[in-house]
Design a protein around this motif. Structure first.
Motif, PDB file in Angstrom:
ATOM      1  N   PRO B 138       0.808  -1.238   0.000  1.00 33.04           N
ATOM      2  CA  PRO B 138       0.000   0.000   0.000  1.00 33.04           C
ATOM      3  C   PRO B 138       0.832   1.275   0.000  1.00 33.04           C
ATOM      4  O   PRO B 138       0.375   2.308  -0.483  1.00 33.04           O
ATOM      5  N   HIS B 139       2.056   1.204   0.535  1.00 32.41           N
ATOM      6  CA  HIS B 139       2.900   2.399   0.583  1.00 32.41           C
ATOM      7  C   HIS B 139       3.138   2.975  -0.805  1.00 32.41           C
ATOM      8  O   HIS B 139       3.385   4.169  -0.954  1.00 32.41           O
ATOM      9  N   PHE B 140       3.080   2.105  -1.825  1.00 33.13           N
ATOM     10  CA  PHE B 140       3.380   2.567  -3.173  1.00 33.13           C
ATOM     11  C   PHE B 140       2.165   3.135  -3.887  1.00 33.13           C
ATOM     12  O   PHE B 140       2.270   3.629  -4.999  1.00 33.13           O
ATOM     13  N   MET B 141       1.025   3.048  -3.247  1.00 32.71           N
ATOM     14  CA  MET B 141      -0.169   3.642  -3.855  1.00 32.71           C
ATOM     15  C   MET B 141      -0.260   5.098  -3.407  1.00 32.71           C
ATOM     16  O   MET B 141       0.000   5.421  -2.254  1.00 32.71           O
ATOM     17  N   SER B 142      -0.650   5.960  -4.342  1.00 34.20           N
ATOM     18  CA  SER B 142      -0.761   7.379  -3.997  1.00 34.20           C
ATOM     19  C   SER B 142      -1.910   7.575  -3.018  1.00 34.20           C
ATOM     20  O   SER B 142      -2.778   6.715  -2.859  1.00 34.20           O
ATOM     21  N   TRP B 143      -1.915   8.746  -2.379  1.00 39.12           N
ATOM     22  CA  TRP B 143      -3.044   9.061  -1.501  1.00 39.12           C
ATOM     23  C   TRP B 143      -4.334   9.094  -2.301  1.00 39.12           C
ATOM     24  O   TRP B 143      -5.395   8.752  -1.800  1.00 39.12           O
ATOM     25  N   VAL B 144      -4.252   9.507  -3.549  1.00 35.57           N
ATOM     26  CA  VAL B 144      -5.473   9.541  -4.365  1.00 35.57           C
ATOM     27  C   VAL B 144      -6.037   8.124  -4.488  1.00 35.57           C
ATOM     28  O   VAL B 144      -7.247   7.916  -4.359  1.00 35.57           O
ATOM     29  N   ILE B 145      -5.155   7.160  -4.724  1.00 36.05           N
ATOM     30  CA  ILE B 145      -5.633   5.785  -4.861  1.00 36.05           C
ATOM     31  C   ILE B 145      -6.188   5.285  -3.528  1.00 36.05           C
ATOM     32  O   ILE B 145      -7.285   4.715  -3.475  1.00 36.05           O
ATOM     33  N   VAL B 146      -5.454   5.524  -2.446  1.00 33.00           N
ATOM     34  CA  VAL B 146      -5.913   5.058  -1.134  1.00 33.00           C
ATOM     35  C   VAL B 146      -7.267   5.668  -0.788  1.00 33.00           C
ATOM     36  O   VAL B 146      -8.207   4.964  -0.392  1.00 33.00           O
ATOM     37  N   VAL B 147      -7.380   6.975  -0.967  1.00 40.31           N
ATOM     38  CA  VAL B 147      -8.635   7.647  -0.637  1.00 40.31           C
ATOM     39  C   VAL B 147      -9.745   7.155  -1.575  1.00 40.31           C
ATOM     40  O   VAL B 147     -10.875   6.913  -1.147  1.00 40.31           O
ATOM     41  N   SER B 148      -9.413   6.959  -2.848  1.00 39.06           N
ATOM     42  CA  SER B 148     -10.421   6.478  -3.790  1.00 39.06           C
ATOM     43  C   SER B 148     -10.930   5.093  -3.401  1.00 39.06           C
ATOM     44  O   SER B 148     -12.136   4.843  -3.431  1.00 39.06           O
TER      45      SER B 148
END
Lengths: 291, 322
Positions: B138-148
């Motif tokens: 998950p660290h490699f996912m952007s905040w946009v992806i995490v929030v999405s």
């Protein structure tokens, strides 16, 4: 460590394993849910909400998002920025790291301090924005690359890695008539592959995930990278701000479509990650221990 | 090269050398000319994008007008700073920032330590590596992806969480607009994205512990938990303290993206933090000087925090960050 065969030790191991397995599940389930959801139909999602493997497979959502070229364009921007940005960052970071790694270089401590100080204190969003604006970079792709071209943290990791290469190698190359550029590109870089792979991954991920620079420096929505588009499609449409930039007359996109866009925005990382994972665990440890 | 190694008594590193003659220095500088050429792009980068903005901070003491520039704008002294502390808006924002920071320290900070201790106690190497791979991802996912991802899961119309709530007979909750859910969502996302990645540094320092210590403890009859408590934890104390100092230093620096993505007109009261406020007041409303003053305040507080916590930790006999 030695295998622990007492009863208490075994119970401890079982509990520990179970808990970790649970945490691993919690870590991947949200993403599995989204991937599965993107490959099914909206009717299937509406009828059967919590499946992790879809009963009905469908490419409907992907066909829809690629039916206009908005997503293609944004993917292209992101891929271009990631490739060019990573190459550029690696080049100037390696050059600087190599210079700083050479102990016989007068003045290296001054430059070192200059780098470390930026990790403790920085000018902030507005003054940086003004510099980018004065340089005429607004609305250019260069604004996504130049202002964050070197990460001080990555630079220090690389410098420490270069410092551990035996000096004898460099000296013998020099005797053979190699200059500093030759030593860097023919000897030091090939010997530093784990570190190079790690740092390249860090840069590539950062560029792929570029979001803040894009909303700060790009006014023209035709130039948006995929992350900004993802925000438009998922975050702003998720019933947050009805007063927001998104046209209120347009119905919010379907769950499956949102999921498909999330997957598309994540795929490159998922593809790169397994190949470099071995390297970066080693490289990151090296850097974090000494950084 | 030969000269450098042949210099009697001079260690090849760190120690500043004293030169007998300036011509010796000149010779060294000239011999390393290519190394200096290599430094040019990097040094330019730091000057232009890091140090010129630091100079640009002086607009916090001006009424900066874009078309007049830094040299043409009027000086107003501490006006913008005194506005900071009288503006009720700002105090609320400062509180919000501090609360999120507190959650980061109290809830998030211990989790990677516990996770690293648990991973270290795992015997099977295959599963250990598999789990680590999954935890890091998950660290490699952007905040946009995490929030999405979390928005898709909690949305009212068909999000899996709300459907589960409905299935078990609870009321659906509008997680995105309810101010009460902002902070829990924020910290859960931080934990999901960062906890696994945070274990790397602890695992590395655990790996450096002398196995003989565990051997001896086992001889004395210490069980697994006792070994963790009396050997592993004390051994990584230094790393924990160092990371704690770094964390303290970022007290007002929670990062712009994550909170900005969660922010909306309904939860502004609890969700607006310094970074998002600088963006809104500065770039959206054009109050360049005022928001630069806020940024200035933030950077100074960060610097003071790092320096003083570092001092305290050294007084307590621990290694500091520097």
């Amino acid at each position: 460590m030695v295998e622990d065969r007492t009863i208490g030790g075994r119970i401890f191991s079982i509990i520990n394993f179970t808990l970790l397995a649970l945490i691993a599940l919690i870590t991947v389930l949200p993403f599995v849910h989204v991937v599965a959801g993107s490959f099914t139909t909206s009717a299937e999602i509406a009828a059967n909400k919590f499946v992790l493997i879809p009963k009905v497979w469908s490419l409907e959502a992907y066909k829809f998002i690629f039916s206009t070229n908005t997503i293609f364009k944004a993917m292209g921007v992101s891929i271009g920025v990631t490739l060019i940005g990573t190459l550029f960052s690696m080049l100037i970071t390696s050059l600087m790291a190599y210079g700083l790694s050479r102990r016989d270089l007068d003045g290296r401590n001054v430059v070192n301090f200059m780098v470390v100080f930026t990790m403790l204190f920085h000018g902030g969003m507005i003054p940086t924005f003004l510099v980018v604006k004065e340089l005429g970079l607004i609305d250019s792709y260069a604004a996504l690359i130049l202002p964050s071209a070197i990460s001080a943290f990555n630079l220090i990791i690389l410098k420490n890695f270069f410092q551990n290469i035996p000096e004898g190698l460099e000296e013998s190359a020099k005797i053979d008539g190699c200059n500093d550029f030759g030593i860097l590109f023919k000897i030091v870089l090939p010997l530093s592959m784990p570190a190079i792979a790690t740092i390249s991954l860090f840069y590539a991920v950062t560029y792929w995930n570029t979001y803040m620079s894009a909303i700060l420096y790009l006014d023209n929505s035709a130039k948006w990278p995929i992350q900004v588009l993802l925000r438009q499609i998922v975050v702003l449409a998720s019933g947050m701000d009805h007063s927001s930039t998104l046209d209120a007359a347009v119905p919010p996109p379907d769950q499956t479509i949102k999921m498909a866009v999330i997957v598309v925005a994540t795929i490159p990382i998922l593809m790169v990650y397994p190949f470099l994972q071995k390297h970066f665990a080693k490289g990151a440890m090296l850097g974090s221990m000494k950084g | 090269m030969q000269e450098a190694t042949a210099q009697p008594g001079s260690s090849p590193d760190l120690e500043p050398r004293v030169y007998k003659t300036s011509s010796e220095l000149k010779k060294r500088l000239w011999r390393n000319k290519l190394l200096y050429v290599m430094l040019i792009p990097g040094v330019l980068y730091f000057l232009v994008f890091k140090y010129i903005p630091m100079y640009g901070m002086i607009i916090a003491f001006q009424d900066y007008k874009p078309y007049q520039g830094i040299t043409g704008s009027d000086w107003v002294g501490m006006k913008h700073f005194s506005r900071l502390f009288t503006e009720p808006d700002f105090l609320n924002i400062l509180m919000n920032t501090l609360i999120l920071f507190g959650m980061n320290i109290l809830i998030y900070f211990p989790i990677p330590i516990i996770l690293a201790l648990m991973l270290n106690e795992m015997r099977g190497n295959l599963f250990k590596r598999l789990f680590q791979t999954l935890f890091y991802l998950p660290h490699f996912m952007s905040w946009v992806i995490v929030v999405s991802i979390s928005f898709v899961m909690v949305t009212m119309d068909g999000g899996i969480i709300n459907e589960l709530l409905a299935y078990f007979g609870f009321e659906k909750i509008n997680f995105l607009l309810a101010p009460g859910w902002f902070r829990p969502m924020y910290i859960l996302q931080v934990i999901w994205r960062e906890a696994g990645w945070g274990t790397i540094i602890y695992l590395a320092s655990i790996a450096a512990i002398d196995p003989g210590l565990y051997e001896a403890a086992r001889m004395d009859g210490a069980g697994r938990l006792r070994q963790v408590w009396h050997i592993t934890l004390p051994a990584i104390r230094g790393v924990i303290i160092t990371l704690f100092i770094l964390k303290i230093g970022s007290v007002l620096d929670l990062g712009f993206e994550h909170v900005y993505l969660l922010l909306n007109s309904m939860n502004r009261e609890v969700a607006e933090i310094i970074d998002t406020y600088v963006y809104t007041a500065g770039l959206r409303q054009g109050q360049f000087s005022y928001s630069t003053a806020i940024g200035f305040f933030k950077s100074i507080v960060g610097l003071i925090m790092v320096v003083s916590v570092n001092k305290v930790s050294k007084k307590m006999g621990e290694e500091g960050v520097y």
